[in-house]
Scaffold this active site. Structure first.
Site, PDB file in Angstrom:
ATOM      1  N   ARG A 134       0.848  -1.196   0.000  1.00  0.00           N
ATOM      2  CA  ARG A 134       0.000   0.000   0.000  1.00  0.00           C
ATOM      3  C   ARG A 134       0.885   1.249   0.000  1.00  0.00           C
ATOM      4  O   ARG A 134       1.956   1.258   0.625  1.00  0.00           O
ATOM      5  CB  ARG A 134      -0.834  -0.040   1.270  1.00  0.00           C
ATOM      6  CG  ARG A 134      -1.769   1.136   1.495  1.00  0.00           C
ATOM      7  CD  ARG A 134      -2.946   1.065   0.607  1.00  0.00           C
ATOM      8  NE  ARG A 134      -4.061   1.885   1.089  1.00  0.00           N
ATOM      9  CZ  ARG A 134      -5.068   2.244   0.318  1.00  0.00           C
ATOM     10  NH1 ARG A 134      -5.106   1.884  -0.953  1.00  0.00           N
ATOM     11  NH2 ARG A 134      -6.066   2.953   0.803  1.00  0.00           N
ATOM     12  N   THR A 413      -9.771   0.808  -9.522  1.00  0.00           N
ATOM     13  CA  THR A 413      -9.026  -0.209  -8.779  1.00  0.00           C
ATOM     14  C   THR A 413      -9.228  -1.484  -9.588  1.00  0.00           C
ATOM     15  O   THR A 413     -10.159  -1.568 -10.389  1.00  0.00           O
ATOM     16  CB  THR A 413      -9.550  -0.395  -7.336  1.00  0.00           C
ATOM     17  OG1 THR A 413      -9.389   0.833  -6.660  1.00  0.00           O
ATOM     18  CG2 THR A 413      -8.843  -1.512  -6.558  1.00  0.00           C
ATOM     19  N   THR A 431      -4.444  -0.560  -6.906  1.00  0.00           N
ATOM     20  CA  THR A 431      -5.194   0.673  -7.170  1.00  0.00           C
ATOM     21  C   THR A 431      -4.300   1.894  -7.264  1.00  0.00           C
ATOM     22  O   THR A 431      -3.196   1.908  -6.713  1.00  0.00           O
ATOM     23  CB  THR A 431      -6.223   0.907  -6.030  1.00  0.00           C
ATOM     24  OG1 THR A 431      -7.060   2.006  -6.362  1.00  0.00           O
ATOM     25  CG2 THR A 431      -5.557   1.190  -4.699  1.00  0.00           C
ATOM     26  N   ASN A 433      -6.365   4.520  -6.722  1.00  0.00           N
ATOM     27  CA  ASN A 433      -7.541   5.120  -6.099  1.00  0.00           C
ATOM     28  C   ASN A 433      -8.602   5.474  -7.140  1.00  0.00           C
ATOM     29  O   ASN A 433      -9.276   4.587  -7.623  1.00  0.00           O
ATOM     30  CB  ASN A 433      -7.181   6.309  -5.208  1.00  0.00           C
ATOM     31  CG  ASN A 433      -8.271   6.560  -4.172  1.00  0.00           C
ATOM     32  OD1 ASN A 433      -9.124   5.707  -3.964  1.00  0.00           O
ATOM     33  ND2 ASN A 433      -8.253   7.704  -3.525  1.00  0.00           N
ATOM     34  N   ASP A 455      -7.719   8.471   0.889  1.00  0.00           N
ATOM     35  CA  ASP A 455      -8.223   7.352   1.699  1.00  0.00           C
ATOM     36  C   ASP A 455      -7.953   7.559   3.191  1.00  0.00           C
ATOM     37  O   ASP A 455      -8.470   6.811   4.023  1.00  0.00           O
ATOM     38  CB  ASP A 455      -7.610   6.020   1.239  1.00  0.00           C
ATOM     39  CG  ASP A 455      -8.405   5.400   0.102  1.00  0.00           C
ATOM     40  OD1 ASP A 455      -9.487   5.910  -0.220  1.00  0.00           O
ATOM     41  OD2 ASP A 455      -7.935   4.391  -0.478  1.00  0.00           O
ATOM     42  N   SER A 484      -7.606   1.098   3.645  1.00  0.00           N
ATOM     43  CA  SER A 484      -8.123   0.648   2.353  1.00  0.00           C
ATOM     44  C   SER A 484      -9.327  -0.266   2.560  1.00  0.00           C
ATOM     45  O   SER A 484      -9.508  -0.842   3.638  1.00  0.00           O
ATOM     46  CB  SER A 484      -7.024  -0.127   1.629  1.00  0.00           C
ATOM     47  OG  SER A 484      -7.530  -0.747   0.472  1.00  0.00           O
ATOM     48  N   SER A 485     -10.123  -0.426   1.501  1.00  0.00           N
ATOM     49  CA  SER A 485     -11.215  -1.406   1.537  1.00  0.00           C
ATOM     50  C   SER A 485     -10.894  -2.625   0.673  1.00  0.00           C
ATOM     51  O   SER A 485     -11.732  -3.535   0.538  1.00  0.00           O
ATOM     52  CB  SER A 485     -12.506  -0.773   1.013  1.00  0.00           C
ATOM     53  OG  SER A 485     -12.865   0.320   1.801  1.00  0.00           O
ATOM     54  N   GLY A 505     -14.063  -1.070  -6.269  1.00  0.00           N
ATOM     55  CA  GLY A 505     -15.368  -0.517  -5.902  1.00  0.00           C
ATOM     56  C   GLY A 505     -15.343   0.378  -4.682  1.00  0.00           C
ATOM     57  O   GLY A 505     -16.402   0.637  -4.093  1.00  0.00           O
ATOM     58  N   GLY A 506     -14.150   0.837  -4.263  1.00  0.00           N
ATOM     59  CA  GLY A 506     -14.071   1.725  -3.105  1.00  0.00           C
ATOM     60  C   GLY A 506     -14.702   1.062  -1.898  1.00  0.00           C
ATOM     61  O   GLY A 506     -14.448  -0.118  -1.612  1.00  0.00           O
TER      62      GLY A 506
HETATM   63  O1  DON Z   1      -7.994   1.288  -1.204  1.00  0.00           O
HETATM   64  C1  DON Z   1      -9.158   1.606  -1.308  1.00  0.00           C
HETATM   65  O2  DON Z   1     -10.049   1.192  -0.602  1.00  0.00           O
HETATM   66  C2  DON Z   1      -9.563   2.542  -2.424  1.00  0.00           C
HETATM   67  N1  DON Z   1      -8.460   3.377  -2.768  1.00  0.00           N
HETATM   68  C3  DON Z   1     -10.019   1.725  -3.558  1.00  0.00           C
HETATM   69  C4  DON Z   1     -10.465   2.589  -4.671  1.00  0.00           C
HETATM   70  C5  DON Z   1     -11.354   1.914  -5.580  1.00  0.00           C
HETATM   71  O3  DON Z   1     -11.725   0.780  -5.457  1.00  0.00           O
HETATM   72  C6  DON Z   1     -11.798   2.784  -6.666  1.00  0.00           C
HETATM   73  N2  DON Z   1     -12.951   2.285  -7.218  1.00  0.00           N
HETATM   74  N3  DON Z   1     -14.007   2.361  -6.792  1.00  0.00           N
END
Ligand code: DON
Length: 607
Positions: A134, A413, A431, A433, A455, A484-485, A505-506
Site C-alpha cells: 500500500r 481499482t 489501485t 484510487n 483514503d 483501504s477497503s 469498488g471503493g
Molecule cells: O484502497 C481503497 O479502498 C480505495 N483506494 C479503492 C479505490 C477503488 O476501489 C476505486 N474504485 N471504486
C-alpha cells in the site's frame, strides 16, 4: 300430414338419432381407446421434455473451465500474459507479478506502477501469506495537511494534483513477491508488459470510452494529454495504443530491479513532476519505501476457512465480521433477494462499517482491536441486537452518529485472481484510487500518479470520495498507510483453495466480496452466477441501501421501506457495485472454474 308419415318420420328421426348416438359412442370409445392414449402419450412426452429441457434452458451461466491453471483479470491482454507464464511452468506468483506489470500497460485506469496494492497468497504447502504494498504518506505529511486556514477540509487537495499522491508501493511489492515466492526471473515476468507498451495494443470500446471521458482531467496536465490523446484528439476503438515512455520505465525496472523505480532517473522524474505541482513526495520517501509481509486475517464461515487482508486494509476484518454475524442466520433457506435476506445482510453491513469508521487504520500506528472485531462472540452480540429490533432497520444514529453528506461513486481499482497447477493461489487487488488516479502522468516516465491520500481521514467526521468517514485510527501521519477497503481473499475447503476472489469498488469492495461468497457457499452458485448476480450495499452512513437495478423487485423494495429502510436511487440505471474477478476450484474432480465480471469486460483465461 298423415299419422303414418308422422310416425314414419318420427321413427326415421329416431333411427337417425340412435344411429348418431351410436356413432358418437363409437367415436368416444375410439377416442378413449386410441386417441386418448396417444394424446396422453403426447402430453407426457411434452411434460418430460419440459422437465428435462427446462433446467438446460434456464441453466445458470457457466464459468470458463480449465485443468491446469487459471488467470482472471479485467484486461484480456493481462489475463493472456498470466496464462502464458503458467504454461511455461511459472507458478501463480510468477503469473500474478506478470499480470500486475501488464495491467499497468493495458488497464491504465487502475493497473499501475504509481499506486499500491495487496497480495494474498496460499502456497501449496499450506502456508498463507499477505504482502502489503500500500502507498504511504510522505515524510512531510501531517494530520491537518488538507485543511484550509479556517480548519475546513479541502477535497481538491486530497483528491487532485500531486498533493494527493502517496508514496507508490506497487513496484516494490511485485518484486518482493517474485523474489520471495516466485520461480522465474524479473526479466521473464516483466518482458510481456514491456512488449505491450512498446509495440502497442488495440483499444477496446471500454478503453476508448474511459480515455475520452477522462480528457477533462487529463487536460490539466500536458504530460497526461500526451499519453492519453492523439495530439489532443480522443483515441478511438481499435486504435493502436503505444506507450514508449512507460516501456522505458519498465526497462529500467527490468535492468535494476526496485532501484530502477525508487532510485535514479525514474525516481528523479517522479519527484520533479510532484515538486512542479506542489506535492510532497521526495527522493528520500522513495528510497525508504518497503513492502511488508503481514499475518493474514483468518476466519471460518460454515466450515470454510477464509484468508484475507489485514490492516491497513479494512477488507479482511470487515468481511469476517459480517460473515460471523450472518452465520447465525439460516440464509440457505431464505429466498435470495427477499426482503428478509436483504434486511439481514444490510444490518450486518451497517454494524461492520460503523466499526470500520471507529476502529480501523494502519495497525503500525494505531491499536486496531482486531481480535475482538473478528471474534464469534462479538458477532453474536451484533446478531442479538439485530434480532432485538424485530425486523426493523436500526437507524444509523442508534448504531453511532456522525455528520452525513453525499458520496461519489467510482468503480476503479482492479483485482486479479490466479491459480496454478501446483496448487498455489494468489488474490491481488491494486489501485491508484480514483479512475486514472490523480490523472497526472509523470513526464518522461509514462505512468500515472495515485491520489491515494484521500483514503486517509482528512478531518474526523468529513467523508472522503467514497463517502467513508474516519477517526483518529485513520488520521494522517508521516509514513502511515491510509486505510483501504481492498479485500483480496482466498477461501479454503479442507485446507485447499476453493475460491479466489476480490473486486474494486471503493467502499463497496467488501460487500461485493461478501455477496459473492454468500452466493457460492449458502446458495451453491457456480462462480460465474455468483459474480453476475445483482448486488446491494450498505455502509452505515449514508443510511441508505445502494443497489443494482436488478437486485430489488418493486415489491421487495416496498417491504423494505415498511421495515424502515431508505434507498440511494441516484444514478440507479447505470450503477454497478464492484467488478469481481474470481476462481472456484473443484478439488475432487480437478476442475478449475474462472469468471470475469461482465460489469468490467475482462477475461478468465485457463489452460
Ligand atoms: O484502497 C481503497 O479502498 C480505495 N483506494 C479503492 C479505490 C477503488 O476501489 C476505486 N474504485 N471504486
Amino acid at each position: 300430414m298423415s299419422r303414418f308419415l308422422i310416425k314414419n318420420q318420427y321413427s326415421l328421426r329416431r333411427k337417425a338419432f340412435i344411429f348418431a348416438a351410436r356413432f358418437l359412442l363409437l367415436i368416444k370409445s375410439f377416442i378413449h381407446k386410441i386417441i386418448y392414449p396417444v394424446k396422453k402419450l403426447f402430453f407426457s412426452i411434452v411434460l418430460i421434455a419440459v422437465l428435462v429441457l427446462q433446467p438446460a434452458c434456464t441453466k445458470a451461466p457457466q464459468p470458463v473451465t480449465a485443468e491446469n491453471g487459471m488467470v482472471v483479470s479485467t484486461s484480456s491482454y493481462a489475463s493472456k500474459v498470466g496464462v502464458e507464464v503458467l504454461k511455461k511452468g511459472g507458478n501463480a506468483i510468477d503469473a500474478a507479478v506478470a499480470v500486475g506489470f501488464a495491467l499497468a500497460v493495458t488497464y491504465p485506469s487502475a493497473g499501475n506502477l504509481g499506486g499500491g496494492g495487496f497480495m494474498v497468497i496460499h502456497l501449496a504447502d499450506g502456508k498463507n501469506i499477505t504482502i502489503d504494498y500500500r502507498e504511504k504518506a510522505p515524510l512531510s505529511a501531517h494530520r491537518d495537511m488538507y485543511l484550509n486556514e479556517a480548519g475546513e477540509f479541502v477535497p481538491e487537495l486530497s483528491q487532485f494534483g500531486t498533493t494527493s499522491a502517496g508514496v507508490p508501493g506497487s513496484v516494490a511489492g511485485l518484486i518482493y513477491a517474485l523474489e520471495n515466492y516466485g520461480t522465474l526471473s524479473l526479466t521473464e515476468v516483466i518482458q510481456p508488459a514491456i512488449d505491450l507498451a512498446k509495440n502497442g495494443w488495440r483499444l477496446e470500446q471500454r478503453d476508448s470510452i474511459y480515455f475520452s471521458n477522462t480528457i477533462p482531467l487529463f487536460s490539466r496536465y500536458p504530460s497526461s494529454m500526451k499519453v492519453f490523446t492523439k495530439n489532443g484528439e480522443p483515441y478511438r476503438t481499435g486504435d493502436l495504443f503505444v506507450q514508449a515512455d512507460l516501456a522505458w520505465t519498465l526497462e529500467q525496472i527490468k535492468e535494476n530491479g526496485r532501484d530502477g523505480f525508487y532510485k535514479g532517473k525514474v525516481a528523479e522524474l517522479l519527484v520533479a513532476q510532484v515538486g512542479s505541482l506542489g506535492g510532497y513526495i521526495t527522493l528520500e520517501d522513495l528510497e525508504k519505501y518497503q513492502p511488508v509481509e503481514r499475518e493474514p486475517i483468518t476466519g471460518n464461515y460454515r466450515g470454510y476457512d477464509l484468508i484475507s487482508m489485514p490492516p491497513p486494509s479494512s477488507g479482511g476484518i470487515t468481511l469476517v465480521q459480517m460473515l460471523n454475524v450472518l452465520e447465525n442466520y439460516d440464509l440457505k433457506n431464505m429466498l435470495r433477494g427477499s426482503s428478509k435476506y436483504i434486511h439481514h445482510i444490510a444490518e450486518a453491513m451497517k454494524y461492520a462499517y460503523s466499526d470500520r469508521t471507529y476502529h480501523l487504520g494502519d495497525a503500525d500506528f494505531y491499536p486496531v482491536p482486531k481480535d475482538q472485531l473478528i471474534s464469534k462472540e462479538y458477532a453474536k452480540a451484533i446478531f442479538e441486537k439485530i434480532e432485538s429490533a424485530n425486523n426493523i432497520a436500526v437507524p444509523f444514529s442508534e448504531i453511532k452518529s456522525l455528520e452525513v453528506s453525499p458520496i461519489h461513486e467510482s468503480t476503479e481499482t482492479t483485482h486479479y485472481s490466479v491459480y496454478d497447477s501446483y496448487g498455489n493461489a494468489v488474490s491481488t487487488t491494486t489501485t491508484i484510487n480514483s479512475s486514472f488516479g490523480s490523472g497526472i502522468v509523470v513526464e518522461g516516465a509514462g505512468f500515472l500518479l495515485n491520489n491515494e491520500m484521500d483514503d486517509f481521514s482528512g478531518k474526523p467526521g468529513v467523508m472522503n470520495q467514497f463517502g467513508l468517514l474516519g477517526t483518529e485510527a485513520n488520521s494522517i501521519q508521516p509514513e502511515k498507510r491510509m486505510l483501504s477497503s481492498m479485500t483480496p481473499t482466498i477461501i479454503l475447503k479442507d485446507g485447499n483453495p476453493f475460491i479466489v476472489i476480490g473486486s474494486p469498488g471503493g467502499s463497496q469492495i467488501i460487500t461485493t466480496v461478501l455477496q459473492v461468497i454468500l452466493n457460492c457457499i449458502d446458495f451453491s452458485m457456480n462462480i460465474r452466477e455468483a459474480i453476475e448476480a445483482p448486488r446491494i450495499h450498505h455502509q452505515w452512513i449514508p443510511d441508505s441501501i445502494f443497489y443494482e437495478q436488478k437486485a430489488l423487485s418493486l415489491e421487495v423494495k416496498q417491504q423494505l421501506i415498511e421495515m424502515g429502510y431508505l434507498f440511494w436511487d441516484m444514478d440507479i440505471k447505470s450503477r454497478i457495485i464492484g467488478i469481481a474477478e474470481g476462481i472456484m476450484i473443484d478439488q475432487k474432480n480437478k476442475i478449475i472454474y474462472g469468471a470475469s465480471d461482465p460489469r468490467g469486460g475482462g477475461l478468465a483465461a485457463g489452460y
